[in-house]
Design a protein around this motif. Structure first.
Motif, PDB file in Angstrom:
ATOM      1  N   ARG A  38      -3.050   3.275  14.863  1.00  0.00           N
ATOM      2  CA  ARG A  38      -3.709   4.538  15.169  1.00  0.00           C
ATOM      3  C   ARG A  38      -4.384   4.419  16.527  1.00  0.00           C
ATOM      4  O   ARG A  38      -5.135   3.497  16.784  1.00  0.00           O
TER       5      ARG A  38
ATOM      6  N   GLU B 192      -3.644   9.998  16.639  1.00  0.00           N
ATOM      7  CA  GLU B 192      -2.223   9.791  16.366  1.00  0.00           C
ATOM      8  C   GLU B 192      -1.992   8.442  15.693  1.00  0.00           C
ATOM      9  O   GLU B 192      -2.604   7.447  16.057  1.00  0.00           O
TER      10      GLU B 192
ATOM     11  N   VAL C 297       1.250   5.866  14.309  1.00  0.00           N
ATOM     12  CA  VAL C 297       2.687   5.606  14.361  1.00  0.00           C
ATOM     13  C   VAL C 297       2.947   4.254  13.717  1.00  0.00           C
ATOM     14  O   VAL C 297       2.156   3.314  13.871  1.00  0.00           O
ATOM     15  N   SER C 298       4.073   4.134  13.032  1.00  0.00           N
ATOM     16  CA  SER C 298       4.449   2.879  12.402  1.00  0.00           C
ATOM     17  C   SER C 298       4.664   1.800  13.458  1.00  0.00           C
ATOM     18  O   SER C 298       5.230   2.047  14.522  1.00  0.00           O
TER      19      SER C 298
ATOM     20  N   ILE D 265       8.114   1.231  14.873  1.00  0.00           N
ATOM     21  CA  ILE D 265       8.573   2.135  15.934  1.00  0.00           C
ATOM     22  C   ILE D 265       7.984   1.737  17.281  1.00  0.00           C
ATOM     23  O   ILE D 265       8.654   1.807  18.300  1.00  0.00           O
ATOM     24  N   VAL D 266       6.745   1.282  17.285  1.00  0.00           N
ATOM     25  CA  VAL D 266       6.053   0.985  18.547  1.00  0.00           C
ATOM     26  C   VAL D 266       6.622  -0.264  19.209  1.00  0.00           C
ATOM     27  O   VAL D 266       7.048  -0.222  20.360  1.00  0.00           O
TER      28      VAL D 266
ATOM     29  N   THR E 129       8.387   4.449  22.863  1.00  0.00           N
ATOM     30  CA  THR E 129       8.331   5.464  21.820  1.00  0.00           C
ATOM     31  C   THR E 129       7.733   6.739  22.387  1.00  0.00           C
ATOM     32  O   THR E 129       6.861   6.706  23.237  1.00  0.00           O
ATOM     33  N   SER E 130       8.243   7.844  21.928  1.00  0.00           N
ATOM     34  CA  SER E 130       7.676   9.131  22.347  1.00  0.00           C
ATOM     35  C   SER E 130       6.733   9.681  21.277  1.00  0.00           C
ATOM     36  O   SER E 130       6.298  10.821  21.364  1.00  0.00           O
ATOM     37  N   LYS E 131       6.430   8.886  20.279  1.00  0.00           N
ATOM     38  CA  LYS E 131       5.569   9.333  19.179  1.00  0.00           C
ATOM     39  C   LYS E 131       4.115   9.489  19.599  1.00  0.00           C
ATOM     40  O   LYS E 131       3.400  10.303  19.042  1.00  0.00           O
ATOM     41  N   PHE E 132       3.670   8.680  20.592  1.00  0.00           N
ATOM     42  CA  PHE E 132       2.327   8.862  21.131  1.00  0.00           C
ATOM     43  C   PHE E 132       2.427   9.848  22.282  1.00  0.00           C
ATOM     44  O   PHE E 132       3.198   9.645  23.217  1.00  0.00           O
ATOM     45  N   SER E 133       1.640  10.905  22.223  1.00  0.00           N
ATOM     46  CA  SER E 133       1.762  11.968  23.222  1.00  0.00           C
ATOM     47  C   SER E 133       1.000  11.675  24.503  1.00  0.00           C
ATOM     48  O   SER E 133       1.174  12.383  25.483  1.00  0.00           O
TER      49      SER E 133
END
Length: 134
Positions: free
Chosen positions: A71, A75, A77-78, A81-82, A102-106
């Motif tokens: 975290r 946000e 993310v697993s 993925i990172v 990764t694009s999961k963190f904006s």
């Protein structure tokens, strides 16, 4: 260009302009487009109004691990993925953290450079499976 100080870049620009005036005289003033291009090349940070990342005063306050989730702020993310974290110096005052694969963190974050050792230690302690890259 950020590795060269602003003062040095300014002196390079001023020296180039002075040398051009000495060689070509006031005729050089007709070519303002080339000087704007030189300014853009030497001072790219002045031409953009967008900060490259969000600034925070307490990076450690934004980081937490909840099971297999990393975290950062709001946000999560697993960790699968990172996998990699870019952690480096942005300039002499700020450190920079980014999650490039990764694009999961904006967002990316700028934080006080004094916190860099604590942030590195946090990742080594709480998320040793993540690779720290520069």
């Amino acid at each position: 260009m950020n590795k060269i100080s602003r003062r040095t870049r300014f002196l390079i620009l001023l020296g180039g302009f002075g040398a051009s005036v000495l060689v070509w005289g006031t005729e050089v003033l007709r070519y303002t487009g080339s000087w704007v291009l030189m300014m853009w090349l030497l001072f790219p940070d002045m031409w953009s109004s967008k900060l490259p990342a969000d600034k925070t005063k307490d990076m450690l306050g934004l980081l937490s691990r909840e099971g297999d989730l990393l975290r950062v702020g709001m946000e999560a993310v697993s960790l699968d993925i990172v996998r990699k974290v870019a952690l480096s110096e942005y300039d002499e005052r700020y450190g920079y953290i980014q999650f490039p694969y990764t694009s999961k963190f904006s967002s990316d974050y700028l934080f006080p450079i004094e916190q860099m050792p604590q942030v590195r230690e946090w990742f080594a302690t709480h998320a040793p499976e993540l690779e720290i890259i520069r």
